[in-house]
Write a protein that holds these residues in place. Structure first.
Motif, mmCIF file in Angstrom:
data_model
loop_
_atom_site.group_PDB
_atom_site.id
_atom_site.type_symbol
_atom_site.label_atom_id
_atom_site.label_comp_id
_atom_site.label_asym_id
_atom_site.label_seq_id
_atom_site.Cartn_x
_atom_site.Cartn_y
_atom_site.Cartn_z
ATOM 1 N N ARG A 1 0.836 -1.209 0.000
ATOM 2 C CA ARG A 1 0.000 0.000 0.000
ATOM 3 C C ARG A 1 0.868 1.255 0.000
ATOM 4 O O ARG A 1 0.567 2.224 -0.700
ATOM 5 N N ASP B 1 -0.070 2.827 -3.392
ATOM 6 C CA ASP B 1 -1.219 3.696 -3.136
ATOM 7 C C ASP B 1 -0.737 5.071 -2.692
ATOM 8 O O ASP B 1 -0.950 5.497 -1.560
ATOM 9 N N ARG B 2 -0.084 5.779 -3.594
ATOM 10 C CA ARG B 2 0.431 7.104 -3.266
ATOM 11 C C ARG B 2 -0.724 8.107 -3.195
ATOM 12 O O ARG B 2 -1.702 8.017 -3.937
#
Length: 271
Positions: A80, A84-85
């Protein structure tokens, strides 16, 4: 590349999608592509099991190492953080973490500060930490127990963007990170044409692992500041785009080699 890091990346990128387990034989064969000797693989896996990162089963002379709750959690959090920036618009709300320093020892403080940094908090001064993102739930889950009780959260807004920028400059020094991002781009962007043409499985696997290990150091140093708080000419987002595209271009030949080695197909996944 260190053997321990290679093991976690093989599980994180491939074996987790094959049931989270692999036999020692195929694992040793894949590790050999990175010039890791069989004896070293056995020692590394034995230590990782003793440290609680893997469970193991034995059938005859063959040992299978499988992910457990601890290692699944580590791989999920790491994935993540890398993929998931947080590039969404900012509502100008800061999340503050206040560390209660009374009665905690050095090891506990270090553990808490490491968790704060992991989730993108920057140290403003002393016991005060800031993040432009609301990661209270994730941080509390990582801390747990007594560590969680030592951190109090507040949310606040400042008088304006000028003050926001002062906070950002106080909490994070992005100069060196910006230079490193540019170095990553300069290294991998010229290789994209070769990746698009296709590579042999062995070469693709090695290149993809090197790509992951080179890029992984950045998200844990980068708080993903909103656009309005970033320095001019910031290269972090371009570096992420290069990473994601290269990672995907190398995926198929690398996965084909892994599947042929372990004899188990991989489940569908997003990335």
């Amino acid at each position: 590349m260190r053997p321990r890091a290679i093991v976690f990346d093989l599980y994180g990128e491939y074996f987790r999608y094959a049931g989270g387990a692999v036999r020692l034989g195929p694992l040793t064969e894949l590790m050999g592509l990175f010039d890791v000797e069989p004896a070293t693989v056995r020692v590394v896996m034995t230590r990782l099991r003793k440290d609680g990162w893997f469970d193991s089963d034995k059938s005859g002379r063959e040992v299978t190492y499988r992910l457990n709750e601890k290692s699944w959690h580590l791989l999920d959090d790491g994935r993540r953080r890398i993929f998931d920036r947080a590039f969404d618009d900012w509502n100008r709300v800061w999340t503050q973490a206040l560390l209660d320093g009374d009665g905690i020892d050095r090891d506990q403080r270090k553990r808490i500060e490491t968790a704060l940094t992991w989730f993108g908090f920057g140290n403003y001064a002393g016991a005060v930490w800031f993040s432009p993102h609301d990661n209270r739930k994730q941080l509390s889950e990582m801390l747990g127990g007594g560590d969680q009780l030592c951190v109090q959260f507040l949310q606040s807004s400042t008088a304006g963007l000028t003050v926001d920028r002062i906070i950002a400059e106080r909490c994070w020094d992005l100069t060196d990170l910006g230079v490193d991002y540019q170095g990553f781009i300069d290294t991998y962007q010229p290789r994209m044409a070769r990746y698009r043409r296709g590579m042999a499985g062995r070469d693709a696997l090695i290149e993809r692992m090197r790509l992951i290990q080179d890029y992984r150091r950045y998200p844990f140093r980068d708080p993903d500041l909103p656009e309005e708080l970033l320095p001019p000419g910031w290269r972090g987002r371009l570096a992420h785009e290069v990473f994601v595209e290269a990672h995907e271009l190398l995926r198929e030949p690398a996965e084909d080699l892994v599947v042929s080695t372990i004899g188990v197909g991989l489940d569908d996944r997003d990335m």
